[in-house]
Design an enzyme around this catalytic site. Structure first.
Site, short mmCIF file in Angstrom:
data_model
loop_
_atom_site.label_atom_id
_atom_site.label_comp_id
_atom_site.label_asym_id
_atom_site.label_seq_id
_atom_site.Cartn_x
_atom_site.Cartn_y
_atom_site.Cartn_z
N HIS A 82 0.85 -1.19 0.00
CA HIS A 82 0.00 0.00 0.00
C HIS A 82 0.88 1.24 0.00
O HIS A 82 1.85 1.32 0.75
CB HIS A 82 -0.90 0.03 1.25
CG HIS A 82 -1.75 1.25 1.32
ND1 HIS A 82 -2.90 1.39 0.58
CD2 HIS A 82 -1.60 2.42 1.98
CE1 HIS A 82 -3.43 2.57 0.81
NE2 HIS A 82 -2.66 3.23 1.66
N ASP A 161 -15.41 2.08 8.01
CA ASP A 161 -14.37 3.06 7.69
C ASP A 161 -14.91 4.10 6.72
O ASP A 161 -14.63 5.30 6.85
CB ASP A 161 -13.16 2.35 7.09
CG ASP A 161 -12.14 3.34 6.55
OD1 ASP A 161 -11.58 4.10 7.35
OD2 ASP A 161 -11.93 3.37 5.32
N ARG A 168 -15.28 12.12 9.64
CA ARG A 168 -14.04 12.81 10.03
C ARG A 168 -13.78 14.00 9.13
O ARG A 168 -13.30 15.05 9.57
CB ARG A 168 -12.85 11.83 9.95
CG ARG A 168 -12.84 10.81 11.08
CD ARG A 168 -11.88 9.66 10.77
NE ARG A 168 -10.54 10.10 10.47
CZ ARG A 168 -9.69 9.45 9.68
NH1 ARG A 168 -10.03 8.30 9.13
NH2 ARG A 168 -8.48 9.93 9.46
N SER A 183 -7.63 3.30 9.54
CA SER A 183 -8.40 3.42 8.29
C SER A 183 -7.66 2.76 7.13
O SER A 183 -8.24 2.04 6.32
CB SER A 183 -8.65 4.91 8.02
OG SER A 183 -9.14 5.12 6.73
N LYS A 187 -8.48 -1.76 5.49
CA LYS A 187 -8.77 -2.14 4.10
C LYS A 187 -7.79 -3.20 3.60
O LYS A 187 -8.14 -4.11 2.86
CB LYS A 187 -8.76 -0.89 3.21
CG LYS A 187 -10.01 -0.03 3.47
CD LYS A 187 -9.96 1.34 2.84
CE LYS A 187 -9.15 2.30 3.63
NZ LYS A 187 -9.51 3.70 3.62
N1 URA Z 1 -6.27 7.20 3.67
C1 URA Z 1 -7.22 6.44 4.25
O1 URA Z 1 -7.62 5.43 3.70
N2 URA Z 1 -7.70 6.83 5.45
C2 URA Z 1 -7.29 7.92 6.10
O2 URA Z 1 -7.77 8.20 7.19
C3 URA Z 1 -6.31 8.72 5.47
C4 URA Z 1 -5.81 8.33 4.24
#
Ligand code: URA
Length: 433
Positions: A82, A161, A168, A183, A187
């Site tokens: 990632h 999320d 947020r 977050s 994933k």
């Molecule tokens: N990328 C994400 O997936 N989540 C965040 O909170 C910030 C960047």
């Protein structure tokens, strides 16, 4: 359990238990906890932080809030990568076949997304015939046979999320380390990875602007991954100037293929070797990072990674002849050069501005509904440290419909030319715990 008590507990700086975190995430996902309570809780987390255990429990609770991809039908240790995002980041297109060529299965789920260019899926769809709509059984069969396949992201990955991130965004709680780290990691975990390599970017084109912030995020994510039983490593890499020499979809595929041929830009190649080594090591195919680096470097030089790219493209319906004929990909009808306004050395290229310029040329989506021009974008002819003469081309722009004027202005603003030669450190550190 009452949500108000958990908000107060966090507000007082106390650690929440696994059961309490599950209550919050499950309740928020099913709608029994309203936005106003969740935003109060997110603000309490913002100020009071979370322990490593809490961060891990939050990550797992969000990962389990929706679909979880089961990769158990695929043999071997599945390693995912990632990147926290940037401009010209073509690493996935290089890494997937490169790492697969070393025997590590790459079962990658990728997105489209908003941004300067499309996501990995858009880039791959520049290759005629390439498609990502494959069912899970076929996906597993392809990875078992070829060690690599890429599919589109499931619509219901980490719904908790998705909801929390949107909240947020409007409550001033995006910039919270435990919330960002959980977050991102939820994933990756929901997508089924056994091991995870993270590329945390710093600089003008990145989410994290300083080395200190990037290190803190990298450590937080590595801890979450390892506590959750997924071997995780991170590197911190530069994103002050764009990576590589192209920003755009078909243009980036071309650069990725050149890199697989061993002719890639130095920075992109170095980053792919570093990330690839970590993936091969975590995938259990090398005794240590040095051995993994040797394998990865060799496969870039001996053509095995390029061969794997052709197999990968053909297995998903694409025409592997693109490797020898880039004109098979979408071509822009118009090109224009941006010329240097002074002589000297390039001392800065503000990555973000270059990204926006590529988007204005048609390479990215401004909104979810926008369509992408796969041929549009730009080639970076001069990078930081390169000498340049006034009037020499620094960037070549590619477009079909878009005007060049506004993009050119942004590119001129992004470039600084000075007297002293400056070098950029590409890889700042490797984080393993
Ligand atoms: N990328 C994400 O997936 N989540 C965040 O909170 C910030 C960047």
């Amino acid at each position: 359990m009452r949500m108000v008590d958990l908000i107060i507990k966090k507000q007082e700086g106390k650690a929440l238990t696994k059961e309490e975190i599950r209550f919050i995430i499950d309740g928020y996902t099913d709608g029994s906890i309203p936005d106003y309570q969740m935003s109060a809780w997110a603000m309490a987390v913002f100020f009071q932080d979370m322990t490593d255990e809490e961060r891990m429990e939050l990550t797992l609770a969000m990962a389990e809030s929706g679909d979880q991809i089961d990769l158990s039908a695929i043999a071997g240790i599945k390693v995912d990568k990632h990147s926290t995002g940037g401009v010209g980041d073509t690493t996935t297109l290089v890494l997937a076949p490169l790492v697969a060529s070393c025997g590590v299965p790459v079962a990658k789920m990728s997105g489209r997304g908003l941004g300067h260019t499309g996501g990995t899926l858009d880039k791959l769809e520049s290759i005629p015939g390439f498609h990502v709509e494959i069912d899970e059984t076929t996906f597993a069969a392809i990875v078992n046979e070829n060690k690599v396949a890429v599919i589109g992201q499931s619509g219901n990955l980490c719904p908790a999320d998705k909801k929390l991130y949107a909240l947020r965004d409007v409550t001033g709680t995006v910039n919270s380390l435990p919330l960002i780290a959980s977050s991102i990691m939820c994933k990756k975990i929901a997508a089924g990875a056994d091991a995870i390599v993270l590329d945390v970017k710093i600089g003008a084109g990145a989410f994290m602007k300083t080395e200190e912030d990037a290190r803190a995020l990298a450590h937080a994510m590595v801890k979450i991954g390892n506590l959750a039983g997924r071997k995780t490593m991170a590197i911190i890499s530069d994103m002050s100037q764009p990576l590589g020499v192209a920003v755009g979809n078909a243009l980036e595929v071309e650069v990725a293929i050149e890199t697989l041929k061993g002719n890639g830009p130095k920075d992109l190649e170095a980053l792919c070797i570093e990330l690839g080594s970590q993936m091969v090591y975590l995938g259990g195919k090398a005794a240590d990072l040095a051995e993994a680096r040797g394998m990865v470097t060799e496969n870039l030089r001996n053509g095995k990674a390029l061969e794997k790219f052709k197999v990968f493209v053909a297995s998903q319906g694409g025409n592997p002849a693109v490797v020898d004929d880039y004109s098979l990909m979408p071509q822009a009808s118009r090109q224009q050069e941006v010329l240097a306004e002074a002589s000297g050395y390039v001392t800065e290229i503000v990555a973000d501005d270059i990204g926006v310029a590529a988007m204005l040329l048609g390479a990215g989506r401004a909104t979810k509904e926008s369509t992408i021009d796969l041929a549009a974008g730009l080639k970076i002819l001069k990078k930081v440290g390169d000498p340049v003469q006034k009037g020499e081309a620094i960037v070549r722009m590619f477009a079909n419909k878009a005007d060049f004027g506004q993009a050119e202005k942004l590119i001129q603003e992004a470039y600084s030319i000075g007297e002293e030669r400056k070098e950029i450190t590409l890889i700042h550190s490797v984080i393993t715990d």
